[in-house]
Design a protein around this motif. Structure first.
Motif, mmCIF file in Angstrom:
data_model
loop_
_atom_site.group_PDB
_atom_site.id
_atom_site.type_symbol
_atom_site.label_atom_id
_atom_site.label_comp_id
_atom_site.label_asym_id
_atom_site.label_seq_id
_atom_site.Cartn_x
_atom_site.Cartn_y
_atom_site.Cartn_z
ATOM 1 N N THR A 159 13.968 28.059 91.034
ATOM 2 C CA THR A 159 14.615 28.055 89.715
ATOM 3 C C THR A 159 15.984 28.694 89.829
ATOM 4 O OG1 THR A 159 12.468 28.321 88.706
ATOM 5 C CG2 THR A 159 14.352 28.830 87.339
ATOM 6 N N VAL A 160 16.969 28.015 89.269
ATOM 7 C CA VAL A 160 18.318 28.598 89.212
ATOM 8 C C VAL A 160 18.596 28.894 87.745
ATOM 9 C CG1 VAL A 160 20.749 28.256 89.739
ATOM 10 C CG2 VAL A 160 19.012 27.173 91.154
ATOM 11 N N ILE A 161 18.983 30.142 87.448
ATOM 12 C CA ILE A 161 19.284 30.459 86.043
ATOM 13 C C ILE A 161 20.708 30.982 85.957
ATOM 14 C CG2 ILE A 161 16.939 30.938 85.322
ATOM 15 C CD1 ILE A 161 17.404 33.846 85.664
ATOM 16 N N VAL A 162 21.350 30.691 84.816
ATOM 17 C CA VAL A 162 22.729 31.115 84.580
ATOM 18 C C VAL A 162 22.713 31.961 83.314
ATOM 19 C CG1 VAL A 162 25.095 30.341 84.263
ATOM 20 C CG2 VAL A 162 23.482 28.906 85.506
ATOM 21 N N LEU A 163 23.152 33.220 83.440
ATOM 22 C CA LEU A 163 23.149 34.116 82.282
ATOM 23 C C LEU A 163 24.571 34.306 81.795
ATOM 24 C CD1 LEU A 163 20.706 36.819 83.683
ATOM 25 C CD2 LEU A 163 20.215 35.084 81.987
ATOM 26 N N THR A 164 24.696 34.730 80.527
ATOM 27 C CA THR A 164 26.044 34.909 79.983
ATOM 28 C C THR A 164 26.747 36.039 80.739
ATOM 29 O OG1 THR A 164 25.267 36.564 78.472
ATOM 30 C CG2 THR A 164 25.228 34.322 77.688
ATOM 31 N N PRO A 165 28.063 35.919 80.922
ATOM 32 C CA PRO A 165 28.796 36.964 81.652
ATOM 33 C C PRO A 165 28.903 38.258 80.865
ATOM 34 C CG PRO A 165 30.301 35.321 80.827
ATOM 35 C CD PRO A 165 28.931 34.808 80.537
ATOM 36 N N VAL A 166 28.539 38.212 79.566
ATOM 37 C CA VAL A 166 28.695 39.409 78.723
ATOM 38 C C VAL A 166 27.816 40.537 79.268
ATOM 39 C CG1 VAL A 166 28.088 40.261 76.459
ATOM 40 C CG2 VAL A 166 29.302 38.083 76.705
ATOM 41 N N LEU A 167 26.693 40.130 79.867
ATOM 42 C CA LEU A 167 25.762 41.157 80.349
ATOM 43 C C LEU A 167 26.394 41.954 81.475
ATOM 44 C CD1 LEU A 167 22.559 38.992 80.737
ATOM 45 C CD2 LEU A 167 22.993 40.696 78.976
ATOM 46 N N SER A 168 26.096 43.252 81.500
ATOM 47 C CA SER A 168 26.519 44.023 82.680
ATOM 48 C C SER A 168 25.520 43.728 83.796
ATOM 49 C CB SER A 168 26.482 45.511 82.364
ATOM 50 O OG SER A 168 25.116 45.878 82.260
ATOM 51 N N ASP A 169 25.870 44.198 84.998
ATOM 52 C CA ASP A 169 25.050 43.822 86.154
ATOM 53 C C ASP A 169 23.610 44.255 85.988
ATOM 54 O OD1 ASP A 169 26.532 42.275 87.577
ATOM 55 O OD2 ASP A 169 27.165 43.706 89.105
#
Lengths: 124, 88
Positions: free
Chosen positions: A6-16
């Motif tokens: 599974t490849v997931i893409v999260l919003t960049p707003v999140l910190s690491d």
């Protein structure tokens, strides 16, 4: 017990660490449902080829796991509920992709280089 | 009518010269096309990001379909654009 990737893409707003935490939530859910984690990869912040939800960058994660078929449906249900999730893609690994992933982890396949110069793959 | 021999072409015509096309996957024994690394898939896509036909890439049918599937998956994950300009 098939193997999935599974490849997931999260919003960049999140910190690491927030991104890491949300990934861990999914991993715990997976192991809770009887799946077995095989491999996990973090590409981190990457430029998207086209804006998704008005965002041009995203945090990428790749997870590989062995699971039953119904586990994937539950997982994707959670993905749909998560607003921080920009995009996800789950595929079932067949023998060629399994072998490819193993060889990539062993480093036989160079950075993105497709031709295994030394040996030709004549595996069954 | 000028006989065939002494017709002079200004530039070397490439009419007769056809390169033997081959399927790069069969030749180098690649079995799996990974949708996760776009720089390899860019070879099968033209400047606008559209997929090249088999007669250009020279792939065999089996691998052209896998390339198509991999390109569509990487587009889904925004690793590759659906349409763009000056991609290369």
């Amino acid at each position: 017990m098939n193997q999935y990737e599974t490849v997931i893409v999260l919003t960049p707003v999140l910190s690491d660490d927030e991104a890491k935490r949300s990934l861990d939530v999914y991993k715990e859910m997976l192991t809770g449902l009887g799946a077995e984690m095989v491999h996990e990869e973090r590409w981190g912040l990457k430029q998207l080829a086209y804006p998704i939800k008005k965002k041009t960058t995203g945090i990428y994660f790749v997870i590989e796991y062995k699971a039953d078929a119904n586990v994937v449906a539950k997982l994707e249900l959670q993905f749909n509920r998560d607003e921080q999730m920009l995009r996800y893609l789950t595929i079932r690994l067949d023998k060629f992709s399994l072998d490819y992933n193993e060889r990539k982890r062993r480093g036989e396949i160079g950075k993105g280089r497709k031709e295994p110069a030394a040996e030709t793959t004549t595996n069954a | 009518m000028a006989s065939n021999k002494n017709i002079r072409f200004l530039a070397a015509t490439k009419l007769g010269m056809t390169r033997k096309k081959y399927c790069r996957f069969k030749k180098s024994g690649i079995r799996y096309i990974d949708y996760k690394n776009p720089d390899f898939l860019l070879k099968f896509v033209n400047e606008q990001g559209k997929m090249l036909p088999r007669r250009i890439t020279g792939n065999s049918l089996k691998y052209q379909r896998r390339v198509a599937q991999a390109v569509k998956r990487s587009r889904q994950l925004a690793l590759m654009p659906y349409v763009t300009d000056l991609l290369k």
